[in-house]
Design an enzyme around this catalytic site. Structure first.
Site, mmCIF file in Angstrom:
data_model
loop_
_atom_site.group_PDB
_atom_site.id
_atom_site.type_symbol
_atom_site.label_atom_id
_atom_site.label_comp_id
_atom_site.label_asym_id
_atom_site.label_seq_id
_atom_site.Cartn_x
_atom_site.Cartn_y
_atom_site.Cartn_z
ATOM 1 N N LYS A 1 0.824 -1.215 0.000
ATOM 2 C CA LYS A 1 0.000 0.000 0.000
ATOM 3 C C LYS A 1 0.852 1.256 0.000
ATOM 4 O O LYS A 1 0.464 2.269 -0.589
ATOM 5 C CB LYS A 1 -0.969 -0.003 1.175
ATOM 6 C CG LYS A 1 -2.058 -1.040 0.958
ATOM 7 C CD LYS A 1 -3.162 -0.951 1.977
ATOM 8 C CE LYS A 1 -4.240 -1.988 1.633
ATOM 9 N NZ LYS A 1 -5.039 -2.400 2.764
ATOM 10 N N LYS B 1 -4.988 -11.234 -6.351
ATOM 11 C CA LYS B 1 -6.134 -11.374 -5.455
ATOM 12 C C LYS B 1 -7.328 -10.562 -5.963
ATOM 13 O O LYS B 1 -7.134 -9.464 -6.486
ATOM 14 C CB LYS B 1 -5.684 -10.831 -4.088
ATOM 15 C CG LYS B 1 -6.508 -11.206 -2.930
ATOM 16 C CD LYS B 1 -5.923 -10.601 -1.655
ATOM 17 C CE LYS B 1 -5.978 -9.087 -1.671
ATOM 18 N NZ LYS B 1 -5.748 -8.454 -0.377
ATOM 19 N N LYS C 1 -10.921 -4.894 -3.850
ATOM 20 C CA LYS C 1 -11.762 -3.699 -4.008
ATOM 21 C C LYS C 1 -11.060 -2.640 -4.830
ATOM 22 O O LYS C 1 -11.691 -1.794 -5.462
ATOM 23 C CB LYS C 1 -12.052 -3.072 -2.631
ATOM 24 C CG LYS C 1 -12.845 -3.931 -1.678
ATOM 25 C CD LYS C 1 -12.875 -3.302 -0.271
ATOM 26 C CE LYS C 1 -13.418 -4.281 0.757
ATOM 27 N NZ LYS C 1 -13.330 -3.837 2.138
HETATM 28 P P1 TYM Z 1 -10.807 -6.152 4.383
HETATM 29 O O1 TYM Z 1 -11.861 -5.145 4.659
HETATM 30 O O2 TYM Z 1 -9.802 -5.857 3.329
HETATM 31 O O3 TYM Z 1 -11.457 -7.532 3.992
HETATM 32 C C1 TYM Z 1 -12.499 -8.111 4.768
HETATM 33 C C2 TYM Z 1 -12.335 -9.623 4.824
HETATM 34 O O4 TYM Z 1 -12.362 -10.171 3.498
HETATM 35 C C3 TYM Z 1 -11.232 -11.009 3.302
HETATM 36 N N1 TYM Z 1 -10.830 -10.942 1.881
HETATM 37 C C4 TYM Z 1 -10.721 -12.016 1.087
HETATM 38 N N2 TYM Z 1 -10.911 -13.328 1.301
HETATM 39 C C5 TYM Z 1 -10.709 -14.172 0.262
HETATM 40 N N3 TYM Z 1 -10.332 -13.756 -0.983
HETATM 41 C C6 TYM Z 1 -10.127 -12.438 -1.244
HETATM 42 N N4 TYM Z 1 -9.784 -12.034 -2.473
HETATM 43 C C7 TYM Z 1 -10.309 -11.506 -0.185
HETATM 44 N N5 TYM Z 1 -10.203 -10.143 -0.097
HETATM 45 C C8 TYM Z 1 -10.523 -9.830 1.181
HETATM 46 C C9 TYM Z 1 -10.166 -10.425 4.213
HETATM 47 O O5 TYM Z 1 -9.156 -11.382 4.501
HETATM 48 C C10 TYM Z 1 -10.971 -10.055 5.423
HETATM 49 O O6 TYM Z 1 -11.181 -11.182 6.261
HETATM 50 N N6 TYM Z 1 -7.503 -5.609 8.087
HETATM 51 C C11 TYM Z 1 -8.824 -6.136 7.754
HETATM 52 C C12 TYM Z 1 -9.936 -5.574 8.615
HETATM 53 C C13 TYM Z 1 -9.736 -5.712 10.075
HETATM 54 C C14 TYM Z 1 -9.811 -6.909 10.844
HETATM 55 C C15 TYM Z 1 -9.596 -6.512 12.190
HETATM 56 C C16 TYM Z 1 -10.028 -8.232 10.505
HETATM 57 C C17 TYM Z 1 -9.494 -4.688 10.956
HETATM 58 N N7 TYM Z 1 -9.409 -5.165 12.206
HETATM 59 C C18 TYM Z 1 -9.595 -7.448 13.227
HETATM 60 C C19 TYM Z 1 -10.027 -9.186 11.549
HETATM 61 C C20 TYM Z 1 -9.808 -8.787 12.862
HETATM 62 C C21 TYM Z 1 -9.123 -5.787 6.315
HETATM 63 O O7 TYM Z 1 -8.646 -4.833 5.779
HETATM 64 O O8 TYM Z 1 -10.070 -6.568 5.738
#
Ligand code: TYM
Length: 354
Positions: free
Chosen positions: A114, A216, A219
């Site tokens: 990022k 991957k 978004k």
């Molecule tokens: P975020 O918002 O990017 O994504 C949310 C969840 O979706 C999963 N994910 C995927 N799983 C499979 N294939 C993909 N292509 C894919 N893209 C996204 C992510 O692994 C996630 O589970 N840092 C985290 C948010 C967060 C969080 C936390 C998660 C903040 N605090 C505490 C768990 C516990 C994030 O940016 O997810």
């Protein structure tokens, strides 16, 4: 470990949710509700690390909440809220900023991706992102975190932070009598925070782009054809699957035959996850068939599974009063739990309170 089993996970309110979020996270959130107490959070503070000034952060927060509810999360039985309502997350994150080392943060692949080449110009928030994530989880002393594969490194860091805190403050934790047995490798220590287990399993822990099976699904991909959004209608879903990149060979007759064929592997994994089965079972049904036969079957399955979720999501998103009420009530329940942890943390660290 004697910590009460508790599930926590979070999703950022940035952009539309896509099939990767749904299969890698939301569906698992729903499945865990029967066996665990769960806390699901829309992490609005985290989204400031990507873009500070948003025109529609509140609406994005509502949209993710609606996706949680439309997928089947029950906000009566479990806790659903947005992060910024519970300031204890940010308070614990500050303490964790003082526990974690800059070197740990610099090693995070998501930070490197990022921040890009100009790391000196990345925000301090982006660097400290995993520290806030550790605080999200540990302010509830959560034991299990369902996520996609891309969050694995952040969860390892969460364990490192918990372990260092337990170690650094072991004397105070003992004196105050607030510890629990925590297994650290061979030995068991008296710690305050659990070493949280990531839950990353099943056929869709890493859903890949429909345009490039080595990247991957994300978004932030500029091509909308690369992902299926939870807001897409049946025609859009079918068109994106039809246009998905593939190779010219038919599907292989065994799982080994998927090696070196990332696009085929991805579509088989998506089918398996949507149908609640295994890749091997999908290959059993479709092995030897052409993509021209497999893709329409996948499109039909995807529409069947996703259309009810997106219709429900649209309905709930429009009802601001309902969504805001869910977040407010969830925030109050979460804050009570988080404050109980923070009272102990302030005592452990020696901050004067009361
Ligand atoms: P975020 O918002 O990017 O994504 C949310 C969840 O979706 C999963 N994910 C995927 N799983 C499979 N294939 C993909 N292509 C894919 N893209 C996204 C992510 O692994 C996630 O589970 N840092 C985290 C948010 C967060 C969080 C936390 C998660 C903040 N605090 C505490 C768990 C516990 C994030 O940016 O997810």
């Amino acid at each position: 470990m004697t910590f009460k089993p508790l599930v926590f996970s979070g999703v950022q309110p940035t952009g539309h949710l896509h099939l990767g979020n749904y299969l890698g996270a939301l569906r698992k959130f729903v499945a865990l509700q029967d066996s665990h107490d769960c806390i699901y959070c829309v992490v609005d503070l985290h989204s400031l690390t990507a873009t500070l000034v948003h025109d529609d952060l509140a609406d994005q927060t509502r949209a993710i909440t609606a996706a949680f509810l439309a997928s089947g999360i029950d906000p009566q039985k479990h806790i659903v809220f947005n992060q910024s309502r519970v300031p204890q997350h940010a308070e614990l994150a500050w303490i964790f900023n003082c526990v974690a080392r800059i070197g740990w943060m610099n090693r995070m692949t998501q930070f490197k991706d990022k921040a890009g080449k100009d790391r000196e110009n990345a925000s301090l928030g982006l660097l400290a992102y995993p520290s806030l994530m550790a605080a999200d989880i540990l302010v509830y002393r959560a034991t299990h975190v369902p996520v996609g594969d891309d969050q694995k490194q952040h969860l390892e860091l969460t364990r490192d932070i918990a372990a260092k805190f337990n170690n650094d403050f072991s004397r105070r934790i003992g004196e105050l009598g607030v510890g629990q047995p925590v297994e650290m490798g061979e030995e068991t220590v008296n710690g305050f925070f659990p070493l949280t287990e990531p839950l990353i399993e099943g056929p869709a822990t890493r859903v890949m782009s429909l345009r490039d099976g080595t990247r991957k699904m994300s978004k932030s991909d500029p091509s909308d054809l690369s992902r299926i959004n939870l807001t897409d209608d049946a025609d859009q879903i079918a068109r994106k699957i039809k246009k998905a990149k593939t190779d010219p060979e038919p599907l292989p007759s065994d799982l080994e035959g998927l090696a070196g064929r990332p696009e085929a592997e991805n579509l088989v994994g998506i089918y398996a996850a949507l149908a609640d089965t295994t890749r091997a079972a999908v290959i059993g049904d479709f092995g030897g068939r052409q993509f021209s036969e497999f893709k329409p079957a996948l499109a039909e399955l995807a529409v069947e599974k996703l259309a009810p979720v997106s219709a429900e999501m649209r309905r709930i998103t429009a009802d601001h009063a309902y969504v805001d009420g869910v977040l407010r009530a969830g925030g109050e329940r979460a804050a009570a739990l988080a404050e109980a942890t923070m009272r102990d943390v302030r005592d452990i660290v020696g901050l004067l309170q009361g």
